[in-house]
Design an enzyme around this catalytic site. Structure first.
Site: not given
Length: 270
Positions: A7, A9, A11-13, A15, A132, A145
């Site tokens: 995985i 990303g 570290s947060s959210g 992921g 997204s 984005y």
């Protein structure tokens, strides 16, 4: 034998939620992030291995992928690292634009390329990418984005043709709004005085849409990632979250031009 997921990303959210969920399901998880010192709680989980990875660093991608393959027979690669860049194109610096593309688009492509020979050699494997709902519909003042997320959706659709012939699967998970600290940790902004009035209208319309009421938790979207990883279905795209499903259904039902006209009216004619 336990399966292994790699995985980015983490570290947060989303992921981090995905790391925790897969570990709880008995998977071995190789969780990567730019700073492994920021997640002591993940270090405490026995079947989670942390590795430092900046997805804008090609040499590091290649070396970390090689280490991961040496450590375990990776079954799933979850390309999750990414962030938002909001603002009018005229206000975005070239450095901001390059960083957005390097992280959201090239990072995914390069991580995928690094693992593809291994998956091809064993005749199976699965890539999942967080795109997204912003890769399927757009809102004003988010063009950079959207450029990366729409690119990922098209890239994955094309990649499916070549990878499937090698026994490899590829899928996208397209979340709507997630109740995380995305706005604080994972959002860059740009501005330009010529667009200030427009930005105020867009902000007011977004606030009036009541995003918080229909937003998903990171844990709910992680469940969709787990579904994509384990359902064995030849499905490319997983729309994730109540809000994402609703707005994408509206686009499909209305057709592109009618939907676009409706979005313009929502932001600029009320």
């Amino acid at each position: 034998m336990s399966k292994t997921i790699f995985i980015t990303g983490a570290s947060s959210g989303l992921g981090k939620a995905t790391t925790t969920l897969f570990a709880s399901k008995g998977w071995n998880v190789i969780a990567t992030m730019r700073n492994v010192g920021n997640v002591p709680d993940l270090l405490a989980i026995p079947n989670v291995t942390l590795m430092q990875l900046d997805v804008t660093n090609l040499a590091q991608i290649q070396s970390v992928a090689a280490r991961a393959i040496e450590l375990a027979s990776v079954d799933v690669v979850f390309n999750n690292a990414g962030y938002g860049l909001k603002g009018p194109l005229e206000g975005i610096t070239d450095d901001q634009l390059v960083q957005q593309i390097n992280t959201n688009l090239l990072g995914v492509i390069r991580v995928t390329k690094a693992f593809t020979p291994f998956f091809r050699s064993k005749g199976n494997g699965l890539f999942i990418t967080t795109t997204s709902i912003g890769g399927l519909v757009t809102v004003p003042l988010n063009s950079a984005y959207h450029a990366t997320k729409w690119a990922l959706e098209g890239w994955a659709e094309s990649m499916a043709f070549e990878l499937n012939q090698m026994g490899i699967d590829i899928k996208t998970v397209s979340p709507g709004f997630i109740n995380t600290d995305f706005a604080g940790r994972s959002l860059d902004t740009a501005s330009h005085p010529a667009y200030d009035a427009m930005a105020q209208k867009v902000a007011a319309a977004m606030k009036g849409a009541g995003q918080a009421a229909t937003a998903s938790t990171a844990e709910q979207i992680a469940e969709v990632v787990f579904e994509a990883a384990t359902d064995g279905k030849k499905i490319l795209r997983y729309i994730a979250g109540q809000d994402a499903k609703a707005i994408y259904a509206q686009r499909l039902a209305a057709g592109d031009e009618a939907f676009r006209n409706g979005m313009r009216a929502r932001f600029f004619e009320n």
